[in-house]
Design an enzyme around this catalytic site. Structure first.
Site, PDB file in Angstrom:
ATOM      1  N   TYR A   1      35.136  42.563  30.181  1.00  0.00           N
ATOM      2  CA  TYR A   1      34.904  41.660  31.326  1.00  0.00           C
ATOM      3  C   TYR A   1      33.613  42.002  32.079  1.00  0.00           C
ATOM      4  O   TYR A   1      33.163  41.239  32.921  1.00  0.00           O
ATOM      5  CB  TYR A   1      36.075  41.677  32.320  1.00  0.00           C
TER       6      TYR A   1
ATOM      7  N   LYS B   1      41.168  47.547  29.113  1.00  0.00           N
ATOM      8  CA  LYS B   1      41.526  47.264  27.713  1.00  0.00           C
ATOM      9  C   LYS B   1      40.471  47.772  26.733  1.00  0.00           C
ATOM     10  O   LYS B   1      39.266  47.696  27.014  1.00  0.00           O
ATOM     11  CB  LYS B   1      41.709  45.738  27.526  1.00  0.00           C
TER      12      LYS B   1
ATOM     13  N   HIS C   1      43.114  45.226  23.412  1.00  0.00           N
ATOM     14  CA  HIS C   1      42.849  43.869  23.928  1.00  0.00           C
ATOM     15  C   HIS C   1      43.276  42.782  22.936  1.00  0.00           C
ATOM     16  O   HIS C   1      43.846  41.768  23.321  1.00  0.00           O
ATOM     17  CB  HIS C   1      41.352  43.744  24.245  1.00  0.00           C
TER      18      HIS C   1
HETATM   19  N1  LIG Z   1      44.360  39.781  27.449  1.00  0.00           N
HETATM   20  C1  LIG Z   1      43.683  38.688  27.278  1.00  0.00           C
HETATM   21  O1  LIG Z   1      43.238  38.347  26.175  1.00  0.00           O
HETATM   22  C2  LIG Z   1      43.451  37.779  28.470  1.00  0.00           C
HETATM   23  C3  LIG Z   1      43.001  36.444  28.265  1.00  0.00           C
HETATM   24  C4  LIG Z   1      42.848  35.642  29.383  1.00  0.00           C
HETATM   25  C5  LIG Z   1      43.108  36.134  30.654  1.00  0.00           C
HETATM   26  N2  LIG Z   1      43.514  37.441  30.818  1.00  0.00           N
HETATM   27  C6  LIG Z   1      43.783  38.004  32.175  1.00  0.00           C
HETATM   28  O2  LIG Z   1      44.594  37.110  32.922  1.00  0.00           O
HETATM   29  C7  LIG Z   1      43.930  36.756  34.125  1.00  0.00           C
HETATM   30  C8  LIG Z   1      44.313  35.362  34.590  1.00  0.00           C
HETATM   31  O3  LIG Z   1      44.046  34.392  33.615  1.00  0.00           O
HETATM   32  P1  LIG Z   1      42.868  33.315  33.748  1.00  0.00           P
HETATM   33  O4  LIG Z   1      41.766  33.896  34.525  1.00  0.00           O
HETATM   34  O5  LIG Z   1      42.586  32.856  32.356  1.00  0.00           O
HETATM   35  O6  LIG Z   1      43.495  32.065  34.482  1.00  0.00           O
HETATM   36  P2  LIG Z   1      44.629  31.727  35.569  1.00  0.00           P
HETATM   37  O7  LIG Z   1      44.955  32.911  36.380  1.00  0.00           O
HETATM   38  O8  LIG Z   1      45.721  30.989  34.878  1.00  0.00           O
HETATM   39  O9  LIG Z   1      43.858  30.655  36.439  1.00  0.00           O
HETATM   40  C9  LIG Z   1      42.752  31.009  37.233  1.00  0.00           C
HETATM   41  C10 LIG Z   1      42.171  29.721  37.816  1.00  0.00           C
HETATM   42  O10 LIG Z   1      43.118  29.129  38.710  1.00  0.00           O
HETATM   43  C11 LIG Z   1      42.526  28.999  40.009  1.00  0.00           C
HETATM   44  N3  LIG Z   1      43.567  29.395  40.984  1.00  0.00           N
HETATM   45  C12 LIG Z   1      43.905  30.641  41.377  1.00  0.00           C
HETATM   46  N4  LIG Z   1      44.927  30.614  42.239  1.00  0.00           N
HETATM   47  C13 LIG Z   1      45.253  29.314  42.404  1.00  0.00           C
HETATM   48  C14 LIG Z   1      46.240  28.639  43.170  1.00  0.00           C
HETATM   49  N5  LIG Z   1      47.102  29.323  43.943  1.00  0.00           N
HETATM   50  N6  LIG Z   1      46.299  27.295  43.112  1.00  0.00           N
HETATM   51  C15 LIG Z   1      45.425  26.596  42.328  1.00  0.00           C
HETATM   52  N7  LIG Z   1      44.471  27.176  41.561  1.00  0.00           N
HETATM   53  C16 LIG Z   1      44.400  28.528  41.598  1.00  0.00           C
HETATM   54  C17 LIG Z   1      41.332  29.922  40.026  1.00  0.00           C
HETATM   55  O11 LIG Z   1      40.299  29.404  40.846  1.00  0.00           O
HETATM   56  P3  LIG Z   1      39.740  30.242  42.119  1.00  0.00           P
HETATM   57  O12 LIG Z   1      39.203  31.533  41.597  1.00  0.00           O
HETATM   58  O13 LIG Z   1      38.696  29.339  42.669  1.00  0.00           O
HETATM   59  O14 LIG Z   1      40.914  30.424  43.058  1.00  0.00           O
HETATM   60  C18 LIG Z   1      40.887  29.941  38.571  1.00  0.00           C
HETATM   61  O15 LIG Z   1      40.036  28.859  38.282  1.00  0.00           O
HETATM   62  C19 LIG Z   1      42.454  36.936  33.758  1.00  0.00           C
HETATM   63  O16 LIG Z   1      41.609  36.962  34.891  1.00  0.00           O
HETATM   64  C20 LIG Z   1      42.511  38.219  32.977  1.00  0.00           C
HETATM   65  O17 LIG Z   1      42.623  39.332  33.860  1.00  0.00           O
HETATM   66  C21 LIG Z   1      43.698  38.245  29.736  1.00  0.00           C
END
Ligand SMILES: NC(=O)c1ccc[n+]([C@@H]2O[C@H](COP(=O)([O-])OP(=O)(O)OC[C@H]3O[C@@H](n4cnc5c(N)ncnc54)[C@H](OP(=O)(O)O)[C@@H]3O)[C@@H](O)[C@H]2O)c1
Length: 320
Positions: free
Chosen positions: A51, A80, A113
């Protein structure tokens, strides 16, 4: 107030809500988000070698430690192992780099990861390419990588270890040889990909499930956006429940997951939403409403990892 953490199979506690940090690469945005989260009461941060923000997170943690606002043992940090470090002897090198950037002596959770390994070629950055500009696949046995992961627990560099994006067959390979059973499997999980089968499989083995992209990752990169794909946050049942419980839609989605004993790591860089996403412990969804949400599952995966298709450990062909 409902429980705010899960006890892992090694006795360590993992907070049920953490701050996701994927795609937060601007130093100021990252640091401001971590400060907002710590001030709001978050005690769990999810990052990764890949990241490219570990150093910014480390800076803020130091700031809080030095000011006496936070002690090391108060905060749960996950990072990770990147795909180019799957060989057993390279695992300690990757975590050492992460620890240096995070300015920590240990992380609370260290995850593989992805089950897919790549070899360094000097071309392609984080995703090295071979001479034909295809991903430079490397087939390291997952059981060998796991031995390297166990080593970093013994050396004190990680308190708990686990995996990410592993399917049941891959979990099984590790489980059979493990001296240290994985503590969690971090996978895509939200209303439209509820992972009930995987969750039960993990539970039987004492492994927790951590839900990444709990809102369906609405801002995922274009190459993962399929035209016409439904948006998790637009789900009508969850919207109705938000009105009923006088909560935000996001809070309904998170509450549904944590009420199933699933850890969530929502990403936000917006201070208001960062706060909102942690306020999910002071209400409970009824059994009926849990069932209504369960019925919304579409077994729909947004993270298909198609660039890894053809690798012997490509994880996403297993039936959901
Ligand atoms: N292990 C892996 O391969 C892997 C893959 C993907 C993700 N991850 C981890 O999981 C975390 C979360 O997943 P993600 O970043 O893909 O997406 P997510 O958490 O499902 O969604 C994040 C998005 O939703 C918005 N958001 C946040 N809170 C909100 C709310 N209460 N209401 C409406 N919209 C909201 C955010 O915008 P704002 O920032 O503008 O609030 C952002 O655009 C990642 O950051 C990472 O740490 C891991």
């Amino acid at each position: 107030m409902a429980k705010q953490s899960l006890t892992l199979n090694n006795g360590h506690k993992m907070p049920l809500v953490g701050l996701g940090m994927w795609q937060v690469t601007s130093p100021e945005e990252c640091k401001d988000s971590i400060r907002a989260a710590l001030d709001a009461g978050y005690r769990h941060i999810d990052t990764a070698y890949a990241y490219q923000n570990e150093a910014f997170i480390g800076e803020v943690l130091q700031e809080y430690f030095t000011a006496g606002k936070l002690k090391r043992e108060d905060i749960f940090v996950t990072t990770k192992l990147w795909v180019t470090y799957h060989e057993k002897d390279r695992v300690p090198l990757c975590i050492a780099e992460s620890l240096k950037r995070l300015q920590l002596d240990y992380v609370d959770m260290y995850l593989i990861h992805l089950p897919v390994g790549l070899r360094e070629t000097g071309k392609g950055g984080l995703f090295p390419l071979d001479e034909n500009n295809k991903p430079a696949f490397q087939d390291v046995l997952l059981t060998d990588t796991w031995k390297g992961m166990e080593q970093v627990v013994r050396s004190g560099q990680a308190r708990s270890i686990g995996v990410s994006n592993f399917n049941m067959e891959q979990i099984d390979k590790i489980y059979k040889i493990a001296e240290i059973i994985p503590a969690t499997n971090q996978v895509e999980c939200h209303l439209y990909l509820q992972q009930e089968k995987l969750f039960r499989f993990l539970k039987e083995r004492g492994i927790t499930l951590t839900a990444y992209s709990p809102f369906g990752s609405p801002a995922r990169p274009a190459y993962l956006q399929e035209e016409g794909a439904p948006r998790v946050l637009d789900d009508p049942v969850a919207k109705d429940l938000a009105t009923k419980y006088k909560r935000s839609v996001g809070q309904i989605h998170l509450r549904y997951l944590i009420q199933r004993d699933i850890i969530v790591i929502p990403k936000s860089t917006n201070p208001g939403r960062i706060q909102e996403n942690l306020k999910v412990f002071d209400f409970e969804l009824s059994g009926d409403d849990m069932s209504k949400l369960a019925a919304q599952d579409k077994k729909l995966r947004f993270f298909t990892g198609l660039q890894f298709k053809g690798h012997p450990e490509y994880p996403f062909d297993e039936p959901l």
